[in-house]
Design a protein around this motif. Sequence first.
Motif, PDB file in Angstrom:
ATOM      1  N   PRO A   1      38.152  45.667  58.753  1.00 37.89           N
ATOM      2  CA  PRO A   1      39.497  46.107  59.137  1.00 37.89           C
ATOM      3  C   PRO A   1      39.647  47.625  59.074  1.00 37.89           C
ATOM      4  O   PRO A   1      39.097  48.293  58.190  1.00 37.89           O
ATOM      5  N   ILE A   2      40.396  48.167  60.031  1.00 38.54           N
ATOM      6  CA  ILE A   2      40.743  49.593  60.054  1.00 38.54           C
ATOM      7  C   ILE A   2      42.263  49.697  60.000  1.00 38.54           C
ATOM      8  O   ILE A   2      42.957  49.168  60.868  1.00 38.54           O
ATOM      9  N   ASP A   3      42.766  50.330  58.970  1.00 36.76           N
ATOM     10  CA  ASP A   3      44.207  50.492  58.762  1.00 36.76           C
ATOM     11  C   ASP A   3      44.606  51.894  59.200  1.00 36.76           C
ATOM     12  O   ASP A   3      44.177  52.892  58.608  1.00 36.76           O
ATOM     13  N   LEU A   4      45.428  51.977  60.262  1.00 36.58           N
ATOM     14  CA  LEU A   4      45.852  53.288  60.755  1.00 36.58           C
ATOM     15  C   LEU A   4      46.640  54.074  59.714  1.00 36.58           C
ATOM     16  O   LEU A   4      46.679  55.300  59.758  1.00 36.58           O
ATOM     17  N   ASN A   5      47.246  53.358  58.763  1.00 38.18           N
ATOM     18  CA  ASN A   5      47.999  54.050  57.719  1.00 38.18           C
ATOM     19  C   ASN A   5      47.095  54.820  56.767  1.00 38.18           C
ATOM     20  O   ASN A   5      47.559  55.705  56.043  1.00 38.18           O
TER      21      ASN A   5
END
Length: 275
Positions: free
Chosen positions: A145-149
């Motif tokens: 997963p890549i969290d833009l936050n």
Amino acid sequence: MTRKLKRFLILLDNDSLLYLPGSFLSGRVLLELEEDTPVLGLFFYIAGEGVIRFADRGQGKISDKENYIDFSMRLLGDGPSGPGARIVVLSPGVHSFPFKLGLPLGLPSTFLGKHGWVQYFCKASLKEPSGVVHKNQQVFIIMNPIDLNLEPAILMKPFLCEIEDTIGVPCLSAGPVSCRIRLDRGGYVPGECICIYASIENNSKVTIKKTRAVLTEFIIKPKGLEKELKLQLPIMIATYPVRNNDGTLSRKKGTNYPTVLPMFRPWMNTNSLKK
């Protein structure tokens, strides 16, 4: 053993075949036999690899490979598997051999492209005293997963790119063509619209036939045999969208975030699962 071995399957507990780095991969190897069957062992292997293959300008082929997982275990039998190994006789019917292991952290996501891939799979092999080895395999999917936050704030700012080139026949129709492209930001998640703003200034005598935008570039196509002009803007496709300070989802108008990830797997032969 072909007549004796009715079924030989790797069944994962997660029907979606989707796993996160650091989670557990569990399931069972299932054997169905018609009669007493002598075997030397049942071996289980898990692998993850990244491969690139492409041709250079000299038409030579270049390839490289790196491993992310390389783990094996023995589900049945003990001692050496060569000459003198202890033979185990399996009775007729269904035999189930469970497995469970933790996946390493930091695994790259499954990826399939024109010049390479990242793929994960597990294999099982059943060895006979005669030297015959029966094999089966099952792919599984890793999503990191890549969290833009958690990514740099610059991804939430507009991205700009511009280019200028000369097209046309010198002294006749040649002249500069300039293009300026702007994206509203540099980070997106599935379900969001990528808004593209483009302006083109044509100071040549060549007619611009059309423009088009694809996920990997913005392209200007002049009329005739003139070369295409291409602009590339790097973007990030992440997993988790940007949230407001209070934790609520920063939802744009017209955005439809998917509730599940697409599970289309063209590299997987689903016919082998229907046995």
